[in-house]
Design an enzyme around this catalytic site. Structure first.
Site, PDB file in Angstrom:
ATOM      1  N   HIS A 177      -5.524 -45.146  18.184  1.00  0.00           N
ATOM      2  CA  HIS A 177      -4.751 -44.605  17.059  1.00  0.00           C
ATOM      3  C   HIS A 177      -5.386 -43.293  16.609  1.00  0.00           C
ATOM      4  O   HIS A 177      -6.561 -43.280  16.248  1.00  0.00           O
ATOM      5  CB  HIS A 177      -4.739 -45.580  15.868  1.00  0.00           C
ATOM      6  CG  HIS A 177      -4.384 -46.979  16.231  1.00  0.00           C
ATOM      7  ND1 HIS A 177      -4.898 -48.076  15.566  1.00  0.00           N
ATOM      8  CD2 HIS A 177      -3.566 -47.475  17.197  1.00  0.00           C
ATOM      9  CE1 HIS A 177      -4.411 -49.177  16.106  1.00  0.00           C
ATOM     10  NE2 HIS A 177      -3.611 -48.848  17.098  1.00  0.00           N
ATOM     11  N   GLN A 178      -4.604 -42.224  16.617  1.00  0.00           N
ATOM     12  CA  GLN A 178      -5.112 -40.930  16.161  1.00  0.00           C
ATOM     13  C   GLN A 178      -4.201 -40.433  15.033  1.00  0.00           C
ATOM     14  O   GLN A 178      -2.977 -40.477  15.166  1.00  0.00           O
ATOM     15  CB  GLN A 178      -5.151 -39.921  17.312  1.00  0.00           C
ATOM     16  CG  GLN A 178      -6.011 -40.391  18.491  1.00  0.00           C
ATOM     17  CD  GLN A 178      -5.253 -41.247  19.494  1.00  0.00           C
ATOM     18  OE1 GLN A 178      -4.132 -40.923  19.882  1.00  0.00           O
ATOM     19  NE2 GLN A 178      -5.854 -42.350  19.929  1.00  0.00           N
TER      20      GLN A 178
END
Length: 669
Positions: free
Chosen positions: A595-596
């Site tokens: 997850h960015q």
């Protein structure tokens, strides 16, 4: 550009045989599973500086001066005895020199992934000895429901709205606007895959569906980053978890970033709308071994666990469906997962949107402070490059929190906070051996969550406990390597391994910049604050494993601290107590991110937030962002549903502004 010379190839084969030595039972050595063409392709996906550095590393291994790096004989790697080769790698793994630790981890991960991940189609022998069956079915070959554009020469397109990216953000915007009558063009960097295209072999699918062929990482090499790069983006390859944004996070965003819309009824309606469209439900309650262990161990310790809502439909109680669910992170060959590929993008196409895959956008074009389109390069079916120019009245960028700021920086935007505040939900894996087979590669990758530790010490920060995919290639990268035989034998036990992940909501962020060629450079160091929360989660995960009946627990540090348990009782708790006192420098432990977020954050203060509350950039009119980079801070949960809701909310604003502009334009005509 990096190239494999005969000498470099020979060094890599020697390294592979050291990382994965043959075993007496006939297990083949590492070089037998080392597809050098795939390795070269993966390295060429790295920024230019990283390619050069990897080449220098291989060249160093061919020189006698190599001995100075480990105080050993002054001989090239291939001239060393097998035991000496292993001692050299062990020395690098624990070195105080960051570059040596980085080099060790780079070659280790590549060699083990290619071997265990099935890079050689004719080498299933490694799988069989792990008890890993691999994908066991071929789906029926059905026509692709979306017909993409396939230009064969330089082409100019005109549209109302250009959407760059097709994942949780771009796919939703495209579907919403096309259904409302907008002329939409979607451009996606990756390919369009459907049905039989998803072979579900790890190396093949990582190379085809993920950014940088699955090798995206921070500049220091310490954090592996998984990001979708195919039609449907992250929604095509994620683990199907469909979490609503916690209220305390939405309230924090509204309060601390002057973004009140996150707590409005309208935003909740957007959450509800996307959840309905992608079929979020908790109807499927059959767990694989490690999810059942998370449920059982947590319950025995008096901790609450919940079913994870998932975006799947058409599931039956059949073993076939159960097994196939474990492979959907490598592409869902059966159309069960309702990502944007099977929902919003299909809607967009059915309403006239044009979709162009295999197309890398170089820059957004800007004139007089307004976005006017984009310049891109499309790769044709036969590998040729053709130039694409787009003239658009609005541009929506949705390339994810790594590629979106890189594109905006290449396009000349200069906001001081653009690319900053990178949040990764840094994640470690806590594995354990159980006395009974777990076969955790089957069934939903994640179906159970423990949220006991999400708000530690009176803050909004902490860790979620979930479960990951456990296919052998990925497993080989996350399990620490102490020696070739130790690691090989550990993987041989894969069918009895169960793993939990500690997903940390990080308070302190990193940064995305670009190199001279415009490629993204990722810098991130886990802060002491976030590491302390992560280690509390590690301790909890280990205790849950023990309560669930695990015999051995492998803690996520390069020295492989190991817990032993019997009948639900931990026999050596002092090892767990010592964990925070180990050295936690980069590349001394395995850290990952799926997850960015937050590199182009929205908020009410234009001085510190590159986006307005409607998703438009503060620097350029008609240029919008609709992906995880727009989050004011990280979501604290798997972000797909939050990204989709924010994109849906942004799309409603775009529809409304067009309705206002139309009469105005008519009046001036």
């Amino acid at each position: 550009m990096f190239s494999l010379t005969p000498a470099r190839s020979a060094v890599l084969q020697a390294l592979a045989d050291t990382f994965v030595p043959p075993l007496a039972d006939g297990s083949p050595p590492g070089s037998a599973g080392l597809n050098l063409d795939k390795l070269q392709d993966a390295i060429r996906e790295q920024p230019e500086g990283a390619q050069a550095e990897f080449g220098q590393l291989l060249d160093l291994l061919e020189k006698p001066l190599l001995g100075l790096t480990w105080f050993g004989p002054l001989k090239p790697f291939r001239k060393l005895e097998p035991a000496q080769r292993e001692q050299l790698l062990q020395s690098w793994a624990t070195s105080n020199v960051p570059q040596l630790r980085k080099g060790f981890q780079a070659v280790r991960k590549l060699c083990t992934l290619l071997y265990y991940g099935g890079s050689m189609a004719d080498l299933p022998a490694a799988w069989g000895r792990l008890g890993y069956p691999g994908p066991d079915e071929k789906p029926v070959d059905t026509p692709k429901p979306i017909r993409t554009l396939r230009p064969t020469q330089d082409t100019v397109y005109d549209c109302d709205v250009l959407v760059i990216g097709s994942g949780a953000g771009g796919g939703v915007v495209a579907g919403e606007l096309a259904a409302a009558g907008h002329d939409v063009l979607v451009m996606e960097k990756g390919p369009y895959c459907h049905g039989c295209d998803f072979t579900q072999r790890e190396v093949d699918m990582l190379g085809k569906l993920y950014d940088a062929k699955g090798t995206l990482c921070t500049q220091d090499g310490s954090i592996g980053i998984l990001a979708g790069a195919c039609l449907g983006g992250g929604t095509t390859v994620n683990w199907a978890g469909s979490f609503r944004t916690p209220d305390y996070v939405l309230q924090e965003w509204a309060r601390e970033h002057d973004a009140p819309h996150f707590t409005t009824l309208e935003f909740k309606e957007s959450l509800n709308a996307v959840a309905r469209t992608i079929g979020v439900n908790t109807n499927y309650t059959r767990h694989n071994g490690q999810n059942q262990a998370l449920w059982d161990g947590s319950t025995k310790l008096g901790q609450e666990v919940k079913l994870i809502p998932r975006n799947e439909k058409g599931l039956t109680e059949s073993d076939t469906h159960f097994r196939s669910l474990g492979y959907t992170t490598l592409g869902d060959a059966h159309g069960i997962k309702q990502g944007t590929l099977n929902t919003y993008l299909l809607t967009a196409f059915e309403h006239g949107a044009r979709i162009l895959t295999d197309t890398k956008v170089e820059r957004v074009t800007i004139a007089n402070g307004r976005a006017t389109g984009a310049e891109a390069v499309h790769t044709t079916d036969d590998g040729h490059k053709v130039r694409i120019s787009v003239r658009a009245r609005r541009v929506v960028v949705a390339g994810g929190a790594i590629q979106t700021p890189a594109l905006l920086l290449r396009s000349g935007l200069k906001h001081p906070h653009l690319g900053r505040h990178l949040h990764l939900h840094p994640t470690v894996v806590v594995g354990a051996r159980y006395p009974h087979p777990m076969n955790s590669w089957h069934g939903p990758s994640m179906s159970v969550v423990n949220d006991t530790y999400t708000q530690l010490h009176g803050t909004n920060f902490g860790a979620k406990l979930e479960t990951p995919p456990t296919h052998p290639g990925l497993l080989s990268m996350v399990l620490p390597w102490l020696s070739g035989q130790q690691h090989h034998e550990l993987l041989r036990d894969a069918s009895h391994l169960g793993s939990f992940i500690v997903l940390t909501r990080d308070r302190d962020g990193g940064r995305v910049t670009i190199d001279k060629n415009g490629a993204p450079l990722i810098d991130y160091t886990l802060s002491e604050f976030d590491r302390a929360n992560m280690l509390e989660g590690v301790r909890a995960a280990a205790q849950i494993h023990v309560a669930a009946g695990a015999e051995t627990v492998y803690l996520p540090h390069g020295t492989l601290p190991t817990l032993h348990a019997k009948d639900g009782t931990l026999l050596n708790p002092e090892v767990l107590d010592k964990l925070p006192h180990l050295s936690w420098k980069p590349n001394q432990f395995g850290l990952y991110s799926a997850h960015q977020m937050s590199t182009c954050r929205m908020g009410g203060d234009a001085a510190t937030h590159p986006l307005k509350l409607n998703g438009e950039t503060v620097e350029v009119e008609n240029l919008f962002v609709a992906d995880g980079s727009a989050f004011p801070a990280c979501s604290g949960v798997n972000p797909m549903l939050t990204i989709m809701a924010l994109a849906h909310f942004t799309a409603q604003g775009l529809k409304a502004s067009r309705a206002v502009e139309a009469p105005r334009l008519a009046a001036t005509a």
